[in-house]
Design a protein around this motif. Structure first.
Motif, PDB file in Angstrom:
ATOM      1  N   ALA A  49       0.809  -1.211   0.000  1.00 27.94           N
ATOM      2  CA  ALA A  49       0.000   0.000   0.000  1.00 27.94           C
ATOM      3  C   ALA A  49       0.844   1.264   0.000  1.00 27.94           C
ATOM      4  O   ALA A  49       0.332   2.354  -0.285  1.00 27.94           O
ATOM      5  CB  ALA A  49      -0.929   0.004   1.216  1.00 27.94           C
ATOM      6  N   PHE A  55      -8.009   4.497  -1.945  1.00 25.40           N
ATOM      7  CA  PHE A  55      -8.767   3.284  -1.663  1.00 25.40           C
ATOM      8  C   PHE A  55      -7.901   2.037  -1.835  1.00 25.40           C
ATOM      9  O   PHE A  55      -8.193   0.994  -1.235  1.00 25.40           O
ATOM     10  CB  PHE A  55     -10.004   3.230  -2.558  1.00 25.40           C
ATOM     11  CG  PHE A  55     -11.078   4.203  -2.136  1.00 25.40           C
ATOM     12  CD1 PHE A  55     -11.947   3.884  -1.113  1.00 25.40           C
ATOM     13  CD2 PHE A  55     -11.174   5.442  -2.734  1.00 25.40           C
ATOM     14  CE1 PHE A  55     -12.924   4.787  -0.706  1.00 25.40           C
ATOM     15  CE2 PHE A  55     -12.137   6.351  -2.339  1.00 25.40           C
ATOM     16  CZ  PHE A  55     -13.020   6.023  -1.312  1.00 25.40           C
ATOM     17  N   ALA A  73      -6.491   0.953   1.563  1.00 25.81           N
ATOM     18  CA  ALA A  73      -7.427   0.143   2.346  1.00 25.81           C
ATOM     19  C   ALA A  73      -7.581  -1.251   1.748  1.00 25.81           C
ATOM     20  O   ALA A  73      -7.579  -2.260   2.468  1.00 25.81           O
ATOM     21  CB  ALA A  73      -8.781   0.847   2.416  1.00 25.81           C
ATOM     22  N   GLY A  74      -7.705  -1.326   0.420  1.00 28.57           N
ATOM     23  CA  GLY A  74      -7.909  -2.610  -0.229  1.00 28.57           C
ATOM     24  C   GLY A  74      -6.718  -3.543  -0.081  1.00 28.57           C
ATOM     25  O   GLY A  74      -6.880  -4.747   0.135  1.00 28.57           O
ATOM     26  N   VAL A  80      -4.227  -3.450   2.304  1.00 23.76           N
ATOM     27  CA  VAL A  80      -4.062  -3.879   3.695  1.00 23.76           C
ATOM     28  C   VAL A  80      -5.107  -4.942   4.034  1.00 23.76           C
ATOM     29  O   VAL A  80      -4.804  -5.964   4.667  1.00 23.76           O
ATOM     30  CB  VAL A  80      -4.157  -2.675   4.647  1.00 23.76           C
ATOM     31  CG1 VAL A  80      -4.154  -3.147   6.097  1.00 23.76           C
ATOM     32  CG2 VAL A  80      -2.992  -1.720   4.412  1.00 23.76           C
ATOM     33  N   ALA A  81      -6.350  -4.715   3.591  1.00 21.67           N
ATOM     34  CA  ALA A  81      -7.395  -5.711   3.835  1.00 21.67           C
ATOM     35  C   ALA A  81      -7.069  -7.025   3.130  1.00 21.67           C
ATOM     36  O   ALA A  81      -7.288  -8.113   3.680  1.00 21.67           O
ATOM     37  CB  ALA A  81      -8.744  -5.181   3.349  1.00 21.67           C
ATOM     38  N   LEU A 106     -10.050  -0.244  -4.580  1.00 25.99           N
ATOM     39  CA  LEU A 106      -9.973  -1.325  -3.602  1.00 25.99           C
ATOM     40  C   LEU A 106      -9.302  -2.568  -4.188  1.00 25.99           C
ATOM     41  O   LEU A 106      -8.722  -3.373  -3.463  1.00 25.99           O
ATOM     42  CB  LEU A 106     -11.381  -1.675  -3.108  1.00 25.99           C
ATOM     43  CG  LEU A 106     -12.065  -0.617  -2.240  1.00 25.99           C
ATOM     44  CD1 LEU A 106     -13.515  -1.001  -1.988  1.00 25.99           C
ATOM     45  CD2 LEU A 106     -11.327  -0.426  -0.915  1.00 25.99           C
TER      46      LEU A 106
END
Length: 459
Positions: A181, A315, A318-319, A321-322, A371
């Motif tokens: 990220a 975004f 976030a995507g 790391v998730a 994402l």
């Protein structure tokens, strides 16, 4: 945040190398030490500081990846170079980025992470700085294509994979997602800045900004990054015992080629390489290079289009790391199939969304695509680790080479298609169809349970 294991005994001095003869600590506990009344809590494991430095380095180096899409229209206007010619220079950059990665991973095993990364950043700064003096198209190919391509290849995702493999045993998927990220975070920082500089002051100050950003990161790497946990007398985070620092591996080029030869004998390698080539074609080659000029073709200002591309990076953080979190818990091949399938659908709809202003449908695409942008990296690295063991970083470097070759091909063909057809539409639709193929390839990869690595190539 869980605290990593601490090594029993007095820590070794913070030097570039600690050998077994000078420091043989007892096995470390697997969890945090108990905190007695009146005592201080143990400090977080040094691995998290190394991960933070790596993240900052990747953020700073993201400047060079943010500029190519902003150069196409200014260079076409000033020099009259075709978009295909400019796209060719970008494709050389992307191809060398990928082809350098596996050798860089092997060089890190030979000379250390710090030396390789500092040299790479210096090469990027030199190439970008020389770009401001160019007057011929071959100079763009040399400076931006060759020099920046070679430097950026040594700063590729193999860097993040090497750091993660050495410093972490637990939380590898999460850390991989966080480091991946970093590129998106850098894009979020630099894209609006570079687009504003390009629009108000020209492309040369923007290129100079990239050079300054690369040089600015060098002190962080040299003074704060360490090559191995043994350098500071620690076990890797989550490891049950101390891991001695391995001796430098000589013959970096030979080791990289041997890893490729052994991995290429397995079907998994070709499935990973093929699907990741499509990943590169549909991200770096297409969207990162051609989204801004494509949006500008429909009347959207360059600064606005670049800001949308930067929001994709927001975004993406976030995507990714998730995705790292999911990779620790869900089958990586199934995650890849889902990611590629959703990406293909979004690209199919994109040509219908372009207009001269921002509207809700375009915002929805930006969120959805963001994402998914680099969410493929953590599961791909996890599959390399499952199948290729201690050489997973080098094998991933070759898989990344395929990623960048796919990106290079589409960066060039996208410009050619725009010159020939006056539109990017056919490129968007073709990339969407290829993503569906990548989803199927991911599902074919066989599951490998935890156990001995399938390939173990040593120096």
């Amino acid at each position: 945040m869980a605290l990593g294991p601490l090594v029993a005994g007095r820590p070794a001095p913070d030097t570039d190398r600690v050998t077994q003869t000078s420091h043989v600590p007892a096995p470390a506990p697997t969890g945090p030490e108990p905190v007695l009344p009146g005592s201080r809590r143990p400090r977080p494991h040094r691995a998290w500081a190394v991960a933070a430095v790596t993240f900052v380095t990747i953020v700073g180096s993201a400047a060079f990846a943010s500029l190519p899409g902003l150069l196409i229209d200014p260079l076409h206007t000033e020099f009259g170079w075709s978009r295909g010619m400019i796209g060719f220079a970008v494709s050389v950059n992307l191809a060398l980025y990928g082809l350098t990665a596996p050798f860089a991973a092997a060089l890190m095993d030979r000379f250390g992470i710090r030396r390789v990364v500092v040299l790479a950043l210096t090469t990027i700064a030199l190439g970008s700085a020389l770009t401001v003096r160019m007057t011929q198209s071959w100079q763009l190919v040399l400076c931006w294509g060759v020099l920046v391509g070679l430097g950026s290849g040594s700063m590729a995702l193999a860097f993040a994979a090497t750091v993660t493999n050495r410093w972490f045993v637990a939380r590898r998927g999460l850390v991989t997602g966080m480091l991946t990220a970093g590129g998106a975070a850098g894009q979020l920082v630099f894209l609006p800045l570079l687009s504003w500089i390009t629009e108000h002051h020209g492309w040369r100050p923007a290129a100079a900004t990239v050079a300054c950003a690369a040089i600015a990161v060098v002190p962080f790497v040299w003074f704060l990054l360490r090559d191995h946990p043994a350098d500071v007398g620690l076990a890797p985070y989550g490891a049950p015992e101390f891991v001695p620092k391995p001796a430098p591996v000589r013959g970096a080029a030979g080791r990289a080629l041997r890893a490729l030869r052994e991995a290429s004998r397995t079907g998994t390698f070709w499935l990973l390489a093929g699907s990741f080539a499509i990943c590169g074609a549909s991200t770096n080659g297409l969207v990162k290079t051609h989204f801004v000029p494509a949006a500008h073709d429909h009347g959207l200002p360059v600064t606005t289009a670049a800001s949308l591309l930067a929001v994709i990076g927001l975004f993406d953080i976030a995507g990714t790391v998730a995705s790292g979190w999911f990779t620790d818990r869900i089958s990586p091949r199934r995650l890849l199939a889902l990611y590629y399938g959703l990406r293909g659908l979004s690209l199919m709809f994109l040509p219908m969304l372009f207009s001269d202003s921002i509207h809700p449908s375009m915002v929805l695409f930006i969120v959805f695509y963001g994402l998914d942008w680099v969410a493929t990296v953590p599961p791909t690295i996890a599959l390399c680790r499952q199948h290729y063991g201690e050489n997973s970083a080098i094998v991933f470097g070759w898989v990344l080479a395929a990623h960048q070759l796919g990106a290079a091909l589409v960066a060039y063909l996208g410009g050619v298609a725009r010159d020939a057809l006056g539109s990017y539409d056919v490129v968007w639709y073709s990339s969407g169809a290829l993503c569906a193929v990548a989803a199927l390839m991911s599902l074919v990869i066989r599951h490998r349970p935890a156990g001995p690595p399938a390939v173990a190539v040593t120096g």
